[in-house]
Design a protein around this motif. Sequence first.
Motif, PDB file in Angstrom:
ATOM      1  N   ASP A 150      -2.826  -6.827  -8.860  1.00  0.00           N
ATOM      2  CA  ASP A 150      -4.031  -7.625  -9.014  1.00  0.00           C
ATOM      3  C   ASP A 150      -5.276  -6.747  -8.808  1.00  0.00           C
ATOM      4  O   ASP A 150      -5.568  -6.307  -7.694  1.00  0.00           O
ATOM      5  CB  ASP A 150      -3.965  -8.761  -7.971  1.00  0.00           C
ATOM      6  N   ALA A 151      -5.996  -6.510  -9.901  1.00  0.00           N
ATOM      7  CA  ALA A 151      -7.154  -5.614  -9.843  1.00  0.00           C
ATOM      8  C   ALA A 151      -8.195  -6.107  -8.842  1.00  0.00           C
ATOM      9  O   ALA A 151      -8.813  -5.311  -8.133  1.00  0.00           O
ATOM     10  CB  ALA A 151      -7.780  -5.485 -11.227  1.00  0.00           C
ATOM     11  N   ASP A 152      -8.356  -7.423  -8.760  1.00  0.00           N
ATOM     12  CA  ASP A 152      -9.372  -7.940  -7.850  1.00  0.00           C
ATOM     13  C   ASP A 152      -8.994  -7.732  -6.392  1.00  0.00           C
ATOM     14  O   ASP A 152      -9.839  -7.474  -5.544  1.00  0.00           O
ATOM     15  CB  ASP A 152      -9.630  -9.420  -8.148  1.00  0.00           C
ATOM     16  N   LYS A 153      -7.703  -7.825  -6.125  1.00  0.00           N
ATOM     17  CA  LYS A 153      -7.258  -7.576  -4.754  1.00  0.00           C
ATOM     18  C   LYS A 153      -7.509  -6.106  -4.393  1.00  0.00           C
ATOM     19  O   LYS A 153      -7.961  -5.787  -3.288  1.00  0.00           O
ATOM     20  CB  LYS A 153      -5.760  -7.908  -4.630  1.00  0.00           C
ATOM     21  N   PHE A 154      -7.246  -5.228  -5.358  1.00  0.00           N
ATOM     22  CA  PHE A 154      -7.489  -3.810  -5.114  1.00  0.00           C
ATOM     23  C   PHE A 154      -8.981  -3.571  -4.856  1.00  0.00           C
ATOM     24  O   PHE A 154      -9.354  -2.857  -3.935  1.00  0.00           O
ATOM     25  CB  PHE A 154      -7.010  -2.997  -6.316  1.00  0.00           C
TER      26      PHE A 154
END
Length: 860
Positions: free
Chosen positions: A363-367
């Motif tokens: 998940d890019a947003d979590k990163f």
Amino acid sequence: MAPSRSIVFLVLSLWGSVHSFQPLFTLNGKSTTHRDITRQAILRKTAEVCRDIAASEGRPFSLAIDNALTVEKVQSACSGNSTSVLSTVRFHTSIAIMYFSNALVDVVYALSEEHHFDDETFKGGREVLTTDVAAVKASVKLENYMAGRIILGRACHSLQDFYSHSNWVELGKTSPYSALITPDQNMTNLAGPDVATCRNCTNGDCANNLLPDLLQQGLLTSGYFNIFSSKKPAGKCSHGGSFDRTSKKDPIGGINKDTVSSSHGPLHQQAADLAVNATVELLENIRLAVGDTNFLRLMGLSQSTVLCFVIDTTGSMSDDIAEAKRVSFEIIDKKRGTQQEPSAYILVPFNDPSVGPLVLTTDADKFKAEINKLSASGGGDIPEMCLSGLQLALTAAPPSSEIFVFTDAPAKDADLKSTVSALIESTKSVVTFMLTDVLASRRRRSVPGQWARDGSSRAMNQVAAQLYRDLAKASGGQAIDVTKSDLSAATTVIEDSSTSAVVNVFQVVSNPGKPDKFNFTVDGSIKNMTIYITGTSSLTFNISSPSGASQSSSVSSGPLAAMTTAGNLRRLRLHSDNQTGLWEIDVNSNNPYSVKVIGQSSVNFIYNLVEPHEGTHGDYSLKEGRPLTGGNATVLVTVTSDAVKITEVTLYDSSGPTEVIGTLLPQDDGNILVTFTDIPAGDFVLRIKGGDSTGSRSTTNSFQRQASTQIKPSSISVTVTDVTRPVCDVVSTTGNCSSSVCSSSQWGLTANISDGVNGTGIDSLTVRQGNGTLNTSTSISGGVNITVASYSASCCSPSVELKIVDKVGNVRLCTGQVKAAAATTAAPANTTANSTAFGLHSVSVRHSLWCALLLPFFWW
Ligand SMILES: *[C@@H]1O[C@H](CO)[C@@H](O)[C@H](O)[C@H]1NC(C)=O
Ligand SMILES: *[C@@H]1O[C@H](CO)[C@@H](O)[C@H](O)[C@H]1NC(C)=O
Ligand SMILES: *[C@@H]1O[C@H](CO)[C@@H](O)[C@H](O)[C@H]1NC(C)=O
Ligand SMILES: *[C@@H]1O[C@H](CO)[C@@H](O)[C@H](O)[C@H]1NC(C)=O
Ligand SMILES: *[C@@H]1O[C@H](CO)[C@@H](O)[C@H](O)[C@H]1NC(C)=O
Ligand SMILES: *[C@@H]1O[C@H](CO)[C@@H](O)[C@H](O)[C@H]1NC(C)=O
Ligand SMILES: *[C@@H]1O[C@H](CO)[C@@H](O)[C@H](O)[C@H]1NC(C)=O
Ligand SMILES: *[C@@H]1O[C@H](CO)[C@@H](O)[C@H](O)[C@H]1NC(C)=O
Ligand SMILES: *[C@@H]1O[C@H](CO)[C@@H](O)[C@H](O)[C@H]1NC(C)=O
Ligand SMILES: *[C@@H]1O[C@H](CO)[C@@H](O)[C@H](O)[C@H]1NC(C)=O
Ligand SMILES: *[C@@H]1O[C@H](CO)[C@@H](O)[C@H](O)[C@H]1NC(C)=O
């Protein structure tokens, strides 16, 4: 029941006696192997999933789903009308992991009836199979695709064996036995324990040895198999073959269809075809459970890379953290929703003494949220836990990832160097270091004296930076020294590497540096060619293109390329005209430097070290550890394009330069087995060269590629096969075998052997190969009994293989070899240090995901 010692002994020595479809290769090429079956099924199911996705999106899908599918065709059809350069490296790699794991079942579970559906163990076999299938689904849900592939490969083996070992084919069935993968379906029509199933074969002809009654009633049976005893229930069929002793007893003969020359060899192809269809059905079952997107991820059908950062978060790193954030956000935002969107993100912060926690997410947003949370603080004395952080990243990232390490301090945990090197070798990951202000004397902290105690901080820093350079070199990455203010110019390399289908065309590290000329061939498939040169500011170079144009290091924008400089890095983005043909780079520097040429292309390759089974049937299995100097090495090479053919494979060491030429043995499916004999000591990389699909190598169609990871033949190899087995730690080798008369000198090896705290103890220790004397003594250390093995031999017998067996029969082989070449130059103390390092190496390899394939311990 624990297997007896003799069984395990025999299993090890009987790798050649596999009783299954041949795992990977066949001598005559006529029989279908587990590898063929697995590959065909994966290609077919993957193509079907892509076809269904295309249909649901109203897109055309024109690929015919037949036996002529190739990895390239499927990947291309699945990618629709994508205009970016496609790479099949990940798809090829995932398939290889699955078939190597599949093949390993014959080694690890050689004597387990259930794993092969032998001895009428249909219920037990189904339990093994359905447990594995559930574990595959669970792994996918946890986004652990690597574990999923390993378990799936193992499950496929059992399922495929059913069609060779049972009488399903003889019963006239033309579709797979679905009950094997659906536990709630009853298994009807199993021949009971007292039902006779076979009669004697007549004069070696087993065509009609199944009892007619059995076939009429449609009862299911499978062959009994045992390599030690001829006992089997009365009237039951055997597996058959020379290793199966039950088949020598009434009823004589067997029913297996493993190869065309097996007892029921005429039905081999039918069994193999059904095994393909059954494997397709198993894959469909998994696809339904995990969904199309996750299924394609499990198959490795992805163009994208993993974005992996290891970041020092001590006090002075705020600029670096800001830059890591900037570049990763830029990559994420630019690629979101495209085929090049990273498939996963890994972040490992490190400080002192803390390392981690590791963040692994798709998940890019979590990163983004995690990287936003990073802040620079603390840090006591200057060196930090950099290698611990890198080690964590290497164990979490999929094989062949590129990992970027940001730090401005030397590593406190430099003792992990050999562990990290071993992980790099086994994962084939590339590590690039962004070293900020390391070479400047400016350094943070309120205790400058500690860093510059001898008044020469610069010298200290050079030594510290060398560790990073060594690791970069071993992995095919770069060590970029840059000031914090120039960092954003250097992080272009991160963006370059996050595009699709990046290939390594040529790479060389010169250390100690000397002026040199290098040639490399650029083929027409290469796009966006980029050259990196690292070295001191006094380095100069001249590049000549095939058309004769040239550009020197003093020109930043010339006829060939646009050049940017950041710290010790020069990056040249080549203009796109006239690239095809032979290039030359002329480098002038007496300091260490590196040259690396990359581009984007669908022509690339994957490789795995394999080794022959001990038997004589011509099969290979994945090799663990390093090849031995002076020994042979075999590599299975797969090229990722239908349009080219490999004509030359070499092991290249730029320091000599040494180039060992391999002998090519092409396989039916386009893969090539390459054998190198008598490998010298050195740090090698694999290089391939070739031409068009006919192998023609004119100036317009020649290509070359180079692997990133170094292959380092070792003078001592310790084979780790099972963590529950005894442990062998080679403490030292001594002696000098440089004399021309081998009988005039002696060498020796000392190893500490133990069975661990919870082990049952060492039962026997024997010399399996080597003409020398072995003495043992015992001691107790930390509550554990240690057997100290001292081996000595004449230099005429320069290697040894010890066999260690514990009281329950776990076996470990421990091999050693005198370091002939080094013995002449290295002081004895040095030799000892090397031995210890290799000992460490073998233990640490256990943690690598790739090697997990070889360790039943990981097969939960
Ligand atoms: C293929 O191309 C068409 C027209 O250019 C476009 O509308 C469509 O989205 C593309 N499909 C894919 C999968 O890229
Ligand atoms: C399976 O067999 C059991 C007993 O043998 C029976 O009770 C059950 O109904 C059967 N299930 C199916 C789905 O046939
Ligand atoms: C099967 O062959 C064995 C060995 O030739 C023989 O002893 C036995 O009687 C045969 N059994 C039958 C049922 O013919
Ligand atoms: C396997 O499946 C394919 C496609 O469904 C079918 O055409 C083929 O006949 C099947 N093969 C066997 C041996 O059943
Ligand atoms: C590079 O290529 C040129 C032209 O073919 C040749 O003369 C030269 O020997 C080559 N150099 C190396 C190092 O292979
Ligand atoms: C080359 O790189 C540029 C930007 O770095 C990119 O826009 C372009 O698509 C690349 N070319 C190809 C053929 O992938
Ligand atoms: C490319 O090739 C053409 C024709 O051979 C030549 O005129 C031109 O100068 C070359 N350009 C470069 C940058 O080498
Ligand atoms: C290496 O291969 C050669 C040729 O195939 C063979 O003669 C030799 O015995 C092999 N050496 C080892 C150590 O296996
Ligand atoms: C030994 O066994 C005990 C009890 O099962 C366990 O707690 C311990 O971790 C084991 N030690 C090792 C080194 O495996
Ligand atoms: C083993 O070594 C001894 C002495 O070192 C030698 O006499 C003997 O011939 C060797 N045996 C073999 C089989 O090489
Ligand atoms: C060490 O070996 C001795 C003799 O075999 C045995 O009595 C003792 O229990 C062992 N100790 C440990 C800690 O395994």
